[in-house]
Design a protein around this motif. Structure first.
Motif, short mmCIF file in Angstrom:
data_model
loop_
_atom_site.label_atom_id
_atom_site.label_comp_id
_atom_site.label_asym_id
_atom_site.label_seq_id
_atom_site.Cartn_x
_atom_site.Cartn_y
_atom_site.Cartn_z
N GLU A 106 0.84 -1.20 0.00
CA GLU A 106 0.00 0.00 0.00
C GLU A 106 0.87 1.24 0.00
O GLU A 106 1.99 1.23 0.50
CB GLU A 106 -0.91 -0.01 1.23
CG GLU A 106 -1.94 -1.11 1.21
CD GLU A 106 -2.77 -1.14 2.48
OE1 GLU A 106 -2.29 -0.60 3.50
OE2 GLU A 106 -3.89 -1.68 2.45
N THR A 134 -4.13 4.26 -0.41
CA THR A 134 -4.80 3.58 -1.50
C THR A 134 -4.45 2.10 -1.48
O THR A 134 -3.53 1.67 -0.78
CB THR A 134 -4.37 4.16 -2.86
OG1 THR A 134 -3.00 3.82 -3.09
CG2 THR A 134 -4.53 5.66 -2.88
N THR A 138 -3.87 -0.93 -8.27
CA THR A 138 -4.77 0.10 -8.80
C THR A 138 -5.43 -0.29 -10.12
O THR A 138 -6.43 0.32 -10.50
CB THR A 138 -4.02 1.43 -8.98
OG1 THR A 138 -2.89 1.20 -9.84
CG2 THR A 138 -3.53 1.95 -7.64
N SER A 173 -13.21 -1.34 -9.58
CA SER A 173 -12.47 -0.42 -8.70
C SER A 173 -12.83 -0.62 -7.24
O SER A 173 -11.96 -0.55 -6.36
CB SER A 173 -12.75 1.03 -9.12
OG SER A 173 -12.32 1.27 -10.44
#
Length: 230
Positions: free
Chosen positions: A75, A83, A87, A186
């Motif tokens: 992370e 986040t 990704t 996502s």
């Protein structure tokens, strides 16, 4: 006496008949063909063995390149918010942050992007980040901060049967993530706890049947799980 002389003289004059000569030539040709075929088959087997050895080494190198980077996915903090380490998660594309290519001098985090071209060529790009006040950014404009490796001599081969795609994703409970095409939404990226890296590739110029398949399940120890198992 004269009869005996004629018999002996006839034996001295006797030679190989046409039929015997033809049979001898045919047998010789068969033997030559068998010997030639043996040497050709030996050369083909040797060539195939050498090619298999090269393919095993090349595919293993690709697998090690990918697993070595995915294993250290972590992370990171971007623009003040923590986040997910991953990704972008697709069957043939993966973007994540990792402590990759670090050493005692350069401890910067990297953004790793793995892509597969339309011709099934894998490219791995690593971009070193810049930290300011604990916030990381990845402009990737400095050539010294970007490394790219392309496996242009080792195209992927489509999986078959029970074989997996290049990347498959799982949560900590063992449930597979992603839609039918292998893309993780996502909202589910933070749930990824395991990534299976499955390489099926061949040396360029060889038939698909010569491809080697390797798969490795990788648990992301540096990423906190966002799922509570029942």
């Amino acid at each position: 006496m004269s009869r005996l002389r004629r018999v002996l003289e006839g034996e001295r004059d006797a030679g190989i008949s046409i039929a015997e000569l033809v049979v001898t030539m045919m047998v010789s040709m068969i033997l030559l063909a068998m010997v030639g075929s043996f040497f050709i088959q030996t050369a083909q087997v040797t060539s195939a063995s050498n090619q298999t050895r090269v393919t095993i080494g090349d595919v293993t190198n690709m697998q090690n390149e990918l697993t070595g980077r995915v294993r250290v996915a972590s992370e990171t903090t971007l623009t003040g918010a923590v986040t997910a380490g991953v990704t972008t998660a697709e069957a043939r594309r993966l973007v994540f942050y990792a402590w990759s290519d670090t050493d005692a001098i350069d401890m910067r985090m990297s953004r790793v992007t793995v892509t597969v071209s339309a011709s099934n060529i894998v490219t791995v790009q690593t971009c070193k980040g810049t930290s300011s006040g604990g916030i990381w950014s990845y402009p990737c404009t400095n050539a010294a901060d970007v490394t790219t490796r392309t496996f242009d001599d080792l195209p992927l081969v489509n999986p078959s049967g029970s074989e997996k795609r290049l990347f498959t994703y799982w949560n900590r409970c063992g449930a597979q993530l992603g839609n039918a095409s292998g893309t993780v939404a996502s909202a589910d990226l933070a749930k990824i706890q395991r990534i299976d890296v499955s390489v099926k590739a061949k040396t360029i110029g060889t038939p698909d049947r010569s491809a080697l398949y390797l798969t490795s399940p990788l648990y992301l120890a540096n990423i906190k799980s966002q799922v509570v198992c029942p």
